[in-house]
Design a protein around this motif. Sequence first.
Motif, PDB file in Angstrom:
ATOM      1  N   HIS A 216       0.835  -1.251   0.100  1.00 25.64           N
ATOM      2  CA  HIS A 216      -0.138   0.107   0.004  1.00 25.64           C
ATOM      3  C   HIS A 216       0.974   1.259  -0.107  1.00 25.64           C
ATOM      4  CE1 HIS A 216      -3.775  -1.848   0.095  1.00 25.64           C
ATOM      5  NE2 HIS A 216      -3.522  -2.863   1.193  1.00 25.64           N
TER       6      HIS A 216
ATOM      7  N   SER B  98      -5.425   3.818  -0.231  1.00 27.57           N
ATOM      8  CA  SER B  98      -5.409   2.398  -0.923  1.00 27.57           C
ATOM      9  C   SER B  98      -5.951   1.187  -0.356  1.00 27.57           C
ATOM     10  CB  SER B  98      -3.753   2.409  -0.974  1.00 27.57           C
ATOM     11  OG  SER B  98      -3.467   0.983  -1.844  1.00 27.57           O
ATOM     12  N   ARG B  99      -5.667   1.132   0.863  1.00 23.19           N
ATOM     13  CA  ARG B  99      -6.299  -0.089   1.805  1.00 23.19           C
ATOM     14  C   ARG B  99      -7.904  -0.008   1.314  1.00 23.19           C
ATOM     15  NH1 ARG B  99      -2.661   1.326   5.516  1.00 23.19           N
ATOM     16  NH2 ARG B  99      -0.962  -0.083   5.607  1.00 23.19           N
TER      17      ARG B  99
END
Lengths: 472, 184
Positions: B147, B161-162
């Motif tokens: 990430h 991103s997660r």
Amino acid sequence: MDEQFDKKLTSRISEVFENYEHPPADESWMKLREKFPAQQPRGIVAWMWWSSAAAILLVFFGVGLWLHKANGPDNALVVKPAVKTKPVTDTALQNGIIKHQSLAVNPPADPNSIAAKATGRTKHIGSGYPVVIKTPFAPLPVDAPVSYSSTRNNKAIVTANNNPVPVDNTNPRSLSDPAAGQMAKTAPVNGVTTPQVITNNAPVIANNQPVAPEKVNSFAVKPQPKSITQLLEDEKHQSAARSDIQSKKDDRKVSFGVYAATYFNYAEGSKNQVNAGAGFTSDIKLSKNLKLSTGLALAQNSFSYNNNPPPTNGVALVAAAPAIKQQSLFGTAAAVPQFRNYNASLVGLDIPVNIKYEFNPEKSSTYISAGLSSGTFIDEKYTYTYAYSNVDARANVISTETDNETARKSFNSFYFGKMLNVSFGVGVPVGKNNSLIFEPFLKYPLGGLGTQQINFGSGGINLKFNFKPSKK
Amino acid sequence: MHLLHRVTEDEIVSKCKTGSLKHQELLYKRFYGYAMGISARYSLNSDDAVEVVNDAFIKVFNNINTYNTDKPFRAWLRTIVVNTAIDRRRKELKFQANIDLDNAVAVGTNASAIENLNAQDILKLMKKLPEIQLTIFNMYEIDGYNHDEIGKILNLPASSSRVYLSRAKEKLRQLIATETQSHG
């Protein structure tokens, strides 16, 4: 549970796309080439630039050598002083002072030259009056072979027989002194025949009383007339010298030739093919028997392989036939491509650099030649023929379909010294400076040539017309 | 039948380093399918995928001399294709990153359906993801970026991103469930 599902999905996606295959890439490759064409033209431009530079250098080198040769021998043979001293010769006979100056200005360039030899002789014979004798002789050797005539010999013989009589009326040097003979030889160049010179000179000396009447007498006292044998021997020497000078004059540094060639191409696995070519050559003289021969030739080479492709290194073959490979991978299950035929046609530009050994350059144009060739190919065409066998198990029928794949390249590769040339030439003279030469030759490959690195050679015969440019 | 000679990967690459056009073509055609497999996952359609592949190969040819032959060529090519695909979509990705955060739906899943998915099925499903989710899913799950790396490349926080990855997975589960139900 979701995590397990996600892992399974990720694993499946990775698996599928790791082994992902896409339909043939030819169309996409063409798109890329449209976007990325820069490197190929750059290569061609660079090659063209270098080859142009090499050609210009070669031309300058050849012309320079030729001009150098054209200027060089004239100085060595003292041609110009002979022309310049002509009026001095006439004056010299009237004025001894000028003769001293002339001698000082025009010493013989080469102690072994004819001029030096003639002068040496005059020293001995004309010891009583060296000024009169020496002066006209310095430039003589060049003129001598040009105007040496039988008229002078006859005159000399007759005069020699009347030895005591002509002493007062005719200059005795013309009889006894080979140097005087030399002087006589200058006459035709100046538009006056030998007997006239002798006749004219005599009164001049006779009238020139203030100069040295005693020394004129000394000539009358010491005439040593030559025998006929001596005169003939002199003439022989003069003739040899004349032919030597003539041959040096004809000895051009560079000669040129144009030729047409018919030959067989040979390559392992290929049928021999008859082809033709043409080109021009320039021979640059290195020594009496050796010449450096170079030029440019345009030659067609073709090959035909049945059932077996050429034994190349594999890289070129695969590179040239990607479409076929793709077809075999993505074709229908029943269609099996089978290699049937392979044809290659290459139009090459060949630049040979050979050393030529002439057995007897003065008498005949027989020689052997060996060297290496470099060059490129203007056009390369490779055609593969494949057959696809479609098996219909139900009908128990096998149908065959052929497919041709052609790859073309232009100026794609340059080979340097990869072809060994060996030839033997026999010439027939045509006219004064030209000759027609029959030249059997063999070209042996030292490596693969062209895009597909085919090892091929050729053997045949050149019909060559050699000519020497006329000298100004 | 005559078998065409195979040329090794090292041989092709070394010839490409000398600028050989024919070996460039050989390299392109040998790895075209592989590159398309990567590009297709990131692209919206096949034309777009081909564009990405071609741009990537231009980078390969221009930088082939920097390639370390001790490492597998595939890995180097993969990095270039992924970066090219991301570069191509960077603007759209940035825009979508701001509007797509609250788009999660929880659905039931059918793990056995995954076994039957082929390349076309997967591409069809993936194309239904928002671009940002598609990209992050590919980068993290398939191409192995973490990430932090994704955050740096796409210029967004690693936490975002997660979240996008989580949304992408949920969306895929939902899509697969829907497909499974519709087929029976």
